[in-house]
Each structure stands twice: as C-alpha cells, then as structure tokens.
Design a protein around this motif. Structure first.
Motif, PDB file in Angstrom:
ATOM      1  N   ALA A 205       0.822  -1.212   0.000  1.00 12.28           N
ATOM      2  CA  ALA A 205       0.000   0.000   0.000  1.00 12.28           C
ATOM      3  C   ALA A 205       0.855   1.260   0.000  1.00 12.28           C
ATOM      4  CB  ALA A 205      -0.931   0.001   1.208  1.00 12.28           C
ATOM      5  N   PHE A 206       2.078   1.148   0.538  1.00 14.59           N
ATOM      6  CA  PHE A 206       2.967   2.305   0.591  1.00 14.59           C
ATOM      7  C   PHE A 206       4.134   2.180  -0.388  1.00 14.59           C
ATOM      8  CE2 PHE A 206       1.002   1.781   4.755  1.00 14.59           C
ATOM      9  CZ  PHE A 206       0.468   3.044   4.967  1.00 14.59           C
ATOM     10  N   GLY A 207       4.138   1.109  -1.190  1.00 20.35           N
ATOM     11  CA  GLY A 207       5.226   0.893  -2.128  1.00 20.35           C
ATOM     12  C   GLY A 207       6.551   0.637  -1.446  1.00 20.35           C
ATOM     13  N   VAL A 208       6.500  -0.045  -0.308  1.00 16.53           N
ATOM     14  CA  VAL A 208       7.691  -0.270   0.500  1.00 16.53           C
ATOM     15  C   VAL A 208       8.006  -1.760   0.576  1.00 16.53           C
ATOM     16  CG1 VAL A 208       8.646  -0.111   2.833  1.00 16.53           C
ATOM     17  CG2 VAL A 208       7.353   1.804   1.885  1.00 16.53           C
ATOM     18  N   LYS A 209       9.288  -2.094   0.461  1.00 17.73           N
ATOM     19  CA  LYS A 209       9.743  -3.474   0.589  1.00 17.73           C
ATOM     20  C   LYS A 209      10.523  -3.638   1.886  1.00 17.73           C
ATOM     21  CE  LYS A 209       8.172  -4.852  -3.406  1.00 17.73           C
ATOM     22  NZ  LYS A 209       7.045  -5.818  -3.473  1.00 17.73           N
ATOM     23  N   ALA A 210      10.439  -4.839   2.446  1.00 17.37           N
ATOM     24  CA  ALA A 210      11.191  -5.120   3.671  1.00 17.37           C
ATOM     25  C   ALA A 210      12.676  -4.867   3.453  1.00 17.37           C
ATOM     26  CB  ALA A 210      10.958  -6.561   4.104  1.00 17.37           C
ATOM     27  N   GLY A 211      13.297  -4.183   4.379  1.00 20.34           N
ATOM     28  CA  GLY A 211      14.725  -3.894   4.287  1.00 20.34           C
ATOM     29  C   GLY A 211      15.046  -2.533   3.725  1.00 20.34           C
ATOM     30  N   GLU A 212      14.057  -1.858   3.124  1.00 22.27           N
ATOM     31  CA  GLU A 212      14.285  -0.506   2.627  1.00 22.27           C
ATOM     32  C   GLU A 212      14.277   0.490   3.782  1.00 22.27           C
ATOM     33  OE1 GLU A 212      12.530  -0.473  -1.926  1.00 22.27           O
ATOM     34  OE2 GLU A 212      11.241   0.223  -0.291  1.00 22.27           O
ATOM     35  N   PHE A 213      14.993   1.583   3.600  1.00 21.17           N
ATOM     36  CA  PHE A 213      14.941   2.666   4.573  1.00 21.17           C
ATOM     37  C   PHE A 213      13.702   3.509   4.282  1.00 21.17           C
ATOM     38  CE2 PHE A 213      19.431   1.572   4.327  1.00 21.17           C
ATOM     39  CZ  PHE A 213      19.751   1.429   5.668  1.00 21.17           C
ATOM     40  N   ILE A 214      12.977   3.837   5.332  1.00 19.33           N
ATOM     41  CA  ILE A 214      11.776   4.648   5.168  1.00 19.33           C
ATOM     42  C   ILE A 214      11.865   5.884   6.061  1.00 19.33           C
ATOM     43  CG2 ILE A 214      10.219   2.824   4.431  1.00 19.33           C
ATOM     44  CD1 ILE A 214       9.285   2.485   7.287  1.00 19.33           C
ATOM     45  N   GLY A 215      11.354   6.986   5.549  1.00 19.76           N
ATOM     46  CA  GLY A 215      11.337   8.232   6.296  1.00 19.76           C
ATOM     47  C   GLY A 215       9.911   8.638   6.591  1.00 19.76           C
ATOM     48  N   LEU A 216       9.635   8.997   7.845  1.00 19.82           N
ATOM     49  CA  LEU A 216       8.288   9.316   8.278  1.00 19.82           C
ATOM     50  C   LEU A 216       8.239  10.692   8.920  1.00 19.82           C
ATOM     51  CD1 LEU A 216       9.135   6.178   9.438  1.00 19.82           C
ATOM     52  CD2 LEU A 216       6.642   6.076   9.568  1.00 19.82           C
ATOM     53  N   ASP A 217       7.101  11.353   8.764  1.00 22.60           N
ATOM     54  CA  ASP A 217       6.828  12.514   9.590  1.00 22.60           C
ATOM     55  C   ASP A 217       5.878  12.070  10.689  1.00 22.60           C
ATOM     56  OD1 ASP A 217       4.363  12.263   8.369  1.00 22.60           O
ATOM     57  OD2 ASP A 217       4.392  14.237   7.406  1.00 22.60           O
ATOM     58  N   ALA A 218       5.120  12.972  11.273  1.00 23.43           N
ATOM     59  CA  ALA A 218       4.248  12.604  12.388  1.00 23.43           C
ATOM     60  C   ALA A 218       3.070  11.754  11.970  1.00 23.43           C
ATOM     61  CB  ALA A 218       3.748  13.876  13.084  1.00 23.43           C
ATOM     62  N   LYS A 219       2.752  11.719  10.661  1.00 24.36           N
ATOM     63  CA  LYS A 219       1.534  11.052  10.230  1.00 24.36           C
ATOM     64  C   LYS A 219       1.721   9.953   9.203  1.00 24.36           C
ATOM     65  CE  LYS A 219      -1.360  15.166  10.985  1.00 24.36           C
ATOM     66  NZ  LYS A 219      -2.290  16.136  10.341  1.00 24.36           N
ATOM     67  N   ASP A 220       2.755  10.022   8.381  1.00 26.14           N
ATOM     68  CA  ASP A 220       2.783   9.135   7.225  1.00 26.14           C
ATOM     69  C   ASP A 220       4.208   8.799   6.811  1.00 26.14           C
ATOM     70  OD1 ASP A 220       1.710   7.588   5.242  1.00 26.14           O
ATOM     71  OD2 ASP A 220       0.579   9.214   4.291  1.00 26.14           O
ATOM     72  N   ILE A 221       4.320   7.800   5.944  1.00 23.65           N
ATOM     73  CA  ILE A 221       5.589   7.466   5.306  1.00 23.65           C
ATOM     74  C   ILE A 221       5.770   8.411   4.130  1.00 23.65           C
ATOM     75  CG2 ILE A 221       6.876   5.715   4.054  1.00 23.65           C
ATOM     76  CD1 ILE A 221       5.310   3.605   5.599  1.00 23.65           C
TER      77      ILE A 221
END
Length: 638
Positions: A550-566
């Motif tokens: 749903a977020f286009g994210v794969k396990a092991g990737e680095f993700i950056g978030l703010d207070a509400k979302d990726i």
C-alpha cells in the motif's frame, strides 16, 4: 451455566491471558506501517498478565479455582488455577454468601488495579479501561454474574474505554467493544430470559462483524489491508467468555506469514562492522523443565552465547543480545525470572553500570535498575520495575522523560531531566514504572515527557482528575486542544502533582526541555514546554520490517516518516535521510537537530552534515549521538 462465580471469573481471565499470548504474533503483525513498533498484541498480553498477577497476590483466592478445560479435558491455562475440588473444600470451611461476596470484591478490585497499573501502550490503556468498566459494574452486583450483569458490565466497559480518549476514533478497538455492548443490550431488551450461552453468541457475532468492518471505517486500515489489531484483541475476551460458559474453545491463532527483516545484529556480524551483540542478560528462572526448550526456541533468534543450566524448578539463564526486553519477556512467558542483570558489553553509561535486581516481594519478577556510583543524580528506570537513587536534587518541579540510548540519556540529564524511563518503539513502560520513578522525585510536582505517541495514554492514565485543558499561548490563539494534562495523583496513590506534556517524539521532548525551569511551578513549565514542543517538525528514519504494498515499501528498505505518514523509501540510508529532509525543511526553519541511532554510521552522519551545509547554508545543525535502537535518525526542525 447461567451465571459466573469467583472460580469462573478467574478462569476466564486466565484463559483470556493465554489467548492473548497465543495470538500475540498475529495481532502484532496487524501493524499498519512497516515500522518496528507492531506491539499491540504484546501490550494487551502484558496488561492482562498484570491483571492475573494482581489476583494471584490475593491470599487463598486462586487456590480455589480449577484450570479451564476444553471438551477433551485438556488444560487451557497455566499456573493460575488448581483443582476444582478445592473450591468445594473452601466453601465447606466458609459457606457464607458474605464471605464469597468479599472474595468477589477482592478479585474485582485487584483486577482493576492490575489492569490500570500494568497497562502498556495505547491498546493496553484501553484494555485496562474495559477491564475497569466490567469490574466496576460487577462490584455493584450482589449475586453471581448472570446475563444482565454481563450486558450492563459490557455497556460500562465500552463507556469507560470511550471516556478515556479525548477524540475517539472509529474503526478501532473502541468500535468493537462499542458494537458488542450495543448488540448485547439489544438482545437482553428483547428477551430478558436470554441464556448466558445465547448471549455469548450475540457478543461474538457482533464482535466479528464489527472487526470485519474496521477497514471501512478507518482508511489507513483499508489501505494496509488489515483489520484493527486492538479490536482483534478485544474479540478474544469474548472467545474466552464463550469457552468458560459453553466449553467451546477459541479457534487457533492464524499463522503469521510476514517477511521479517533480519536484525542489524546479524548484518553487523556478517560485515564485521562491530564486535557483536551489545548486552549480556542473565537471570534465574523459576519454571518447570518442560519449559526450557520453549525458552531456548524463543531466545534463538534474539542473540548468541545462550547458556541455560539447572534442574528442578530453578534455572540459570544467560544470553548475549540486542533485545533486552524480548529476552526478559521470553522468560516471563515461560516462568518467573528474578535476579535479572543486564551488562553493556560495548560501553558503560558514563554515570553507571545498569544492573537489574529482582524484587523479592513480587511474584512476577519485577526488576529495578540501580546505579553503581553513589554520587550520581540521574535515575535510569527500566521498563520492568522499581528504581533507587542515592542522592537528592533540589527543585520545585522535576522531569521524568522516556527514551533509550546513551546519548539521549546524557542529553536529557544535561537539560535537567531527573529520571529517564527506558522506553520507546516496541518498549512501552507501564503506569507502575512511571510511578516508581515519580515516588522517588524530591519535588512535589512532576512533569512526564512520554516522547512517543504510544506512551502518552499510559502517562495520562496515572493522572487522577483532569483539571480542564491546559493550553499554551499559541494553542489559545488557535483553539487547539490541549497537549498538556494535569493530575493530582489521587487515583495512582501518589500525593504528588503530576502533569504530562504530550511529546510524541524525542525531538519534541528536547525542544520542550529548552523551556524547562526547575524553580517554577509545573503549571508554568507545562505552558512554556507545550508551546515549545508545538513548534517542532519531527521526522524519523528506520528500516521497513515487512513489505507494505500500500505504501510501495519493501522489507529492508529505509523509510522516512513525519508525524503522520511514510514520506519516502530508499535502498540507501544517506539518500533516504536527504530525501526526507527535503520534504520537511522550509525557509522558515532555523535549526535542525539530528539524533543519530546506534545503527547510523558516522560516515553517513558526516556526509549528511556536508550536504546540509551546501544546500541550506543558513540552517544551523546540531548532531547528537543518541545511540537509540531501531531508528537510524530522529529529526527535529524549528
């Protein structure tokens, strides 16, 4: 069975605790975001474990009840209940209804206290309010608990849970308990003679339908393709009730098929980046020999140098790990750990070695962290128990802050924090832990900085009466709801005044502390600190622990978030941090605080500083070596 007495109530709670233990991996897996904080199941389980521990502390109560069994006679719970014949014997010795009523009241009061004091995380706090609602109503029922008592208790449970939240959100566990209570009330109004077994079916059916519709009520659940985790945990309570009344066991927990990211620990070993795991955890475990293979199985993925030896019911357990909390929780799941000791194998905190000691007066192996240097003023408080400090610090108002990591602890101490409760993502301290620190504060007024959205509810739960909304000047002008709550400590038993500044991140906590004045009152501090933290824009960078289509994210990737979302995902840490900063920084920002975690390479931090200097020459940058686990960087902009 048309009513439940003391025996059945304890059996119900014991079976519910076991169901939460069995379903914990599944409920934890229902995390919406692929970040390392999917701990709803764990928090609900630990909250219920506290309930059972409180009841076990009642002399002569748990000796009267039998272990719940399914249709085949197989035991369904462990260590909480004994043979049914014991109740007949006890009743013969004391057959009066008054005595049974007094025991019932003791059970109800202990259940409420255990739930409230042991609640962890948002889900644990709401579960504690559900328990409180049920048992507060049951306390007014003079007879055994019949269908009417369960219907009315369920209504009170839903009311209590909703009232605990300033802005209730539908599509959560609130919806599930609310729908169950409405269905039960409607069924009883239509048939005052409804049998308890029929009522259980009504409760379960309503709960299943409610849980299934949670994605339709909460877009984030629909986007992630999951039902609400807390709602799933609530439904298990009614599975437990159904079992006690009818003998029908709950369905087995669904198999969890989640691609979990390999730990940083393993990555480092393969690359030779450091010398291995950081902590040595040792404790004595009171358990039976047949639980030792289970403990070994739980420990295998957590570390190395595993040594377990002993005989009979006492076992010496040793492991090197980066997962202190999980190794102790594994012991709790298999028995009762005590004499717990944690040693930092890499480096010692400047002021103290952290040693955990068992509290011999508790059956649950609660622990305390004490300091080895007698002149140290800073209290380090572990997520499992009491603390002690050998010095005093004069102030009108003192601060208890939540955090983890050597650098964060040093930063907090330098800014006047009196005690740091070890906690954060995946590690939610209970109300009891906060109170054990607060009771050792020299000041009569104490402010809590939760520094995590999932810990705010627990911090607020130890408040007694909310004295209206406390607003900063900025909030007054915009009529925003308060993020500072005041209490007078009566519910929690303390005589101190407790207030909470609802900081959701470490950078917000740091910003709030810049406005802290120990010589002024808590009320004055809270107004200033709330205003300071409201001016912060926070971000954080971590690794995705599972795929999230749903977020286009794969396990092991680095993700950056703010207070509400990726906001971003990247295969490269440096690129991920820079991409996130580009989305967060505005021309109005003057200061960037970058807090590096234990897995953030120095070379990456240096390169980030160079790039920031080139792209944002007017932005002042402060780099803190925080040492926090799981999150490579915390970001604060003001």
């Amino acid at each position: 069975m048309e009513s439940l007495g003391n025996k059945q109530i304890i059996a119900l709670l014991a079976y519910y605790e076991q169901l939460l233990a069995d379903y914990r991996p599944y409920i934890d897996s229902l995390n919406v975001f692929p970040v390392p904080d999917g701990d709803t199941g764990t928090n609900m389980y630990l909250t219920m474990k506290s309930v059972l521990s409180a009841i076990e502390g009642l002399n002569g109560i748990t000796n009267e009840v039998e272990e719940p069994k399914n249709e085949t006679g197989k035991n369904q719970s462990k260590n909480h209940l004994q043979d049914a014949s014991a109740e007949e014997s006890a009743t013969k010795k004391d057959p009066t209804r008054k005595a049974q009523a007094q025991k019932a009241q003791a059970i109800y009061e202990s259940a409420i206290k255990g739930a409230v004091m042991g609640a962890r995380g948002n889900s644990g706090v709401l579960l504690s309010q559900i328990v409180k609602g049920f048992f507060t109503h049951f306390s007014s029922v003079e007879a055994e608990l019949n269908p009417q008592a369960w219907v009315e208790g369920c209504v009170e449970a839903a009311k209590s849970a909703y009232e605990a939240v300033s802005e209730p959100v539908e599509g959560t566990m609130l919806t599930v308990i609310g729908d169950i209570s409405k269905a039960g009330k409607k069924a009883f109004e239509e048939d005052k003679d409804i049998e308890l077994a029929e009522l259980c079916d009504v409760f379960k059916s309503a709960g299943e339908k409610s849980l299934a519709k949670t994605p339709e009520l909460l877009e984030v659940l629909k986007k992630a393709g999951v039902v609400d985790a807390g709602g799933a945990g609530v439904l298990l309570l009614f599975d437990a009730l159904t079992f006690i009344v009818t003998g029908r066991s709950a369905d087995p927990s669904p198999e969890v098929k989640v691609e979990v990211l390999e730990t940083e620990m393993k990555d480092k070993k393969e690359t030779g980046a450091d010398l291995g795991t950081r902590y040595e955890v040792m404790y004595l475990l009171h358990t039976t020999e047949d639980q030792i293979p289970n403990l070994k199985k739980k420990w295998q993925p957590l570390g190395d140098s595993i040594v377990i030896s002993g005989a009979g019911e006492i076992w010496s357990c040793h492991i090197h790990t980066d997962e202190i909390g999980k190794t102790i929780e594994a012991g709790i799941a298999c028995g009762t750990p005590e004499n717990i000791r944690v040693t930092d194998l890499h480096e010692q905190v400047e002021h103290s070695d952290l040693h955990l000691h068992s509290d011999p007066n508790t059956k649950t192996g609660h622990t305390q962290i004490t300091q080895s240097e007698p002149d140290s003023e800073f209290i380090f408080l572990g997520g499992f128990a009491d603390v002690s400090s050998d010095s005093k610090k004069s102030a009108n108002t003192q601060i208890v802050a939540v955090g983890q990591g050597r650098g964060i602890a040093e930063t907090f101490e330098s800014m006047g924090v009196r005690a740091m409760v070890l906690g954060g993502q995946t590690q939610n301290p209970s109300a009891e832990v906060f109170l054990s620190a607060i009771e050792q504060m020299e000041a009569d007024e104490v402010i809590i900085l939760p520094n995590n959205s999932n810990i705010i509810a627990v911090a607020n739960s130890i408040s007694t009466t909310t004295k209206g909304t406390q607003k900063s000047p900025a909030q007054e002008s915009t009529t925003k709801k308060s993020t500072a709550k005041k209490s007078t400590g009566q519910k929690s038993g303390t005589k101190k005044t407790i207030q909470v500044v609802e900081t959701k991140t470490i950078p917000e906590g740091v910003a709030a502390l810049l406005s802290y004045d120990p010589e002024t009152s808590a009320t004055e501090n809270v107004a200033a600190m709330a205003q300071a933290k409201d001016g912060i824009v926070s971000g954080q960078v971590t690794k995705a622990v599972k795929d999230a289509d749903a977020f286009g994210v794969k396990a092991g990737e680095f993700i950056g978030l703010d207070a509400k979302d990726i906001l971003i995902s990247s295969s490269d840490l440096l690129s991920g941090v820079i991409d996130l900063l580009k989305k967060l920084i505005t021309p109005a920002h003057e200061l960037l605080t970058l807090i590096a975690g234990e897995d953030a390479p120095k070379s990456v931090s240096d390169e980030i500083l160079n790039l920031i200097a080139g792209h944002y020459p007017d932005l002042e940058v402060e780099l803190i070596d925080g040492g926090q686990a799981l999150y490579h960087y915390y970001i604060g902009l003001e």
